[in-house]
Motif scaffolding. Sequence first.
Motif, PDB file in Angstrom:
ATOM      1  N   ARG A  15       0.853  -1.205   0.000  1.00 42.46           N
ATOM      2  CA  ARG A  15       0.000   0.000   0.000  1.00 42.46           C
ATOM      3  C   ARG A  15       0.881   1.245   0.000  1.00 42.46           C
ATOM      4  N   TYR A  16       0.577   2.158  -0.923  1.00 38.11           N
ATOM      5  CA  TYR A  16       1.229   3.462  -0.954  1.00 38.11           C
ATOM      6  C   TYR A  16       0.433   4.373  -0.028  1.00 38.11           C
ATOM      7  N   THR A  18       1.496   7.709   1.649  1.00 39.11           N
ATOM      8  CA  THR A  18       1.548   9.142   1.375  1.00 39.11           C
ATOM      9  C   THR A  18       2.950   9.534   0.915  1.00 39.11           C
ATOM     10  N   GLY A  82       1.587   0.994  -9.599  1.00 37.82           N
ATOM     11  CA  GLY A  82       1.269   2.397  -9.813  1.00 37.82           C
ATOM     12  C   GLY A  82       0.112   2.665 -10.748  1.00 37.82           C
ATOM     13  N   THR A  84      -3.053   2.527 -10.496  1.00 35.36           N
ATOM     14  CA  THR A  84      -4.231   3.224  -9.966  1.00 35.36           C
ATOM     15  C   THR A  84      -3.876   4.545  -9.289  1.00 35.36           C
ATOM     16  N   GLU A  85      -2.601   4.944  -9.326  1.00 40.43           N
ATOM     17  CA  GLU A  85      -2.180   6.200  -8.698  1.00 40.43           C
ATOM     18  C   GLU A  85      -2.637   7.382  -9.562  1.00 40.43           C
ATOM     19  N   ASP A  87      -1.950  10.684  -9.242  1.00 37.20           N
ATOM     20  CA  ASP A  87      -0.962  11.737  -9.435  1.00 37.20           C
ATOM     21  C   ASP A  87       0.036  11.290 -10.508  1.00 37.20           C
ATOM     22  N   ILE A  90       3.791  11.018  -9.388  1.00 31.63           N
ATOM     23  CA  ILE A  90       4.045   9.837  -8.559  1.00 31.63           C
ATOM     24  C   ILE A  90       3.932   8.570  -9.401  1.00 31.63           C
ATOM     25  N   GLN A  91       2.960   8.535 -10.313  1.00 34.70           N
ATOM     26  CA  GLN A  91       2.811   7.366 -11.176  1.00 34.70           C
ATOM     27  C   GLN A  91       4.070   7.138 -12.004  1.00 34.70           C
ATOM     28  N   LEU A  94       6.764   5.689  -9.738  1.00 34.47           N
ATOM     29  CA  LEU A  94       6.515   4.278  -9.431  1.00 34.47           C
ATOM     30  C   LEU A  94       6.901   3.390 -10.609  1.00 34.47           C
TER      31      LEU A  94
END
Length: 266
Positions: A15-16, A18, A82, A84-85, A87, A90-91, A94
């Motif tokens: 789990r990512y 924050t 990544g 479903t991320e 941002d 950040i994606q 990842l």
Amino acid sequence: MPQRQPELRTVNVTRYVTPLREGGSLPAIVEADDDFLYVLKFRGAGQGSKALIAELIAGELARMLGLKIPEIVFVTLDAAFGRTEPDEEIQDLLRASEGLNLGLHYLSGAITFDPLVTTVDARLASEIVWFDCLITNVDRTARNTNMLIWHKELWLIDHGAALYFHHSGQPWEEQALRPFAPIKDHVLLPRATELDAVDADFRQRLTPDRIESVVQLIPNEWLVTDDPSGDSPDERRRIYARFLDTRLANSHHFVNAANDARKVLV
């Protein structure tokens, strides 16, 4: 009693939690399959695998010297993680970090060290200053101490900027012999009055075999992804070990420079 050889566990991100938006590397708090939280350092961030190598070497050397470092683990990031991320930044990070990364146990409830609030005794201050001179760590200033108070003890974090010789392209042999000029800005330098005693002690503890045992922890994939030299992973490990061995054998250079810098401050 013989010292235990360093050994790192491997965990998988589940789990990512924050991002930690400090600096440009975007580390993150993640949960792993052992149900613990970790500060994850990404191999796809700005300085690439070299920042992870510095974090690994510095952290495990510090642990050998008795300094407090959060547990370091290898962290596997799945290729699908990544997707479903939301941002995009950040994606991208990842995706660029699929595979093996580095994590440090998250010290929940820790507070940033404030030199105006917490006084560090001379011996510990000297140990940390000496250690940062050895690994050429530029990130222990009053502006960015990279130390935490957790359970009333001082913990060292964030060593990705150490060992900066591997970014310079200059001969490592020359850099290993240099004193460490940035030590003049070290937050603990005014308290580091026992550098000579620490030098005698730590030179005994950090044997070539112990340094080699830490360097051997570096994964092959971190040593081949961003190296234009063509050196093999074993050759690059050998350079790290020789750099540290040389620096240790000539520690009087950085100890004398640190003592001189402290006298100017006090």
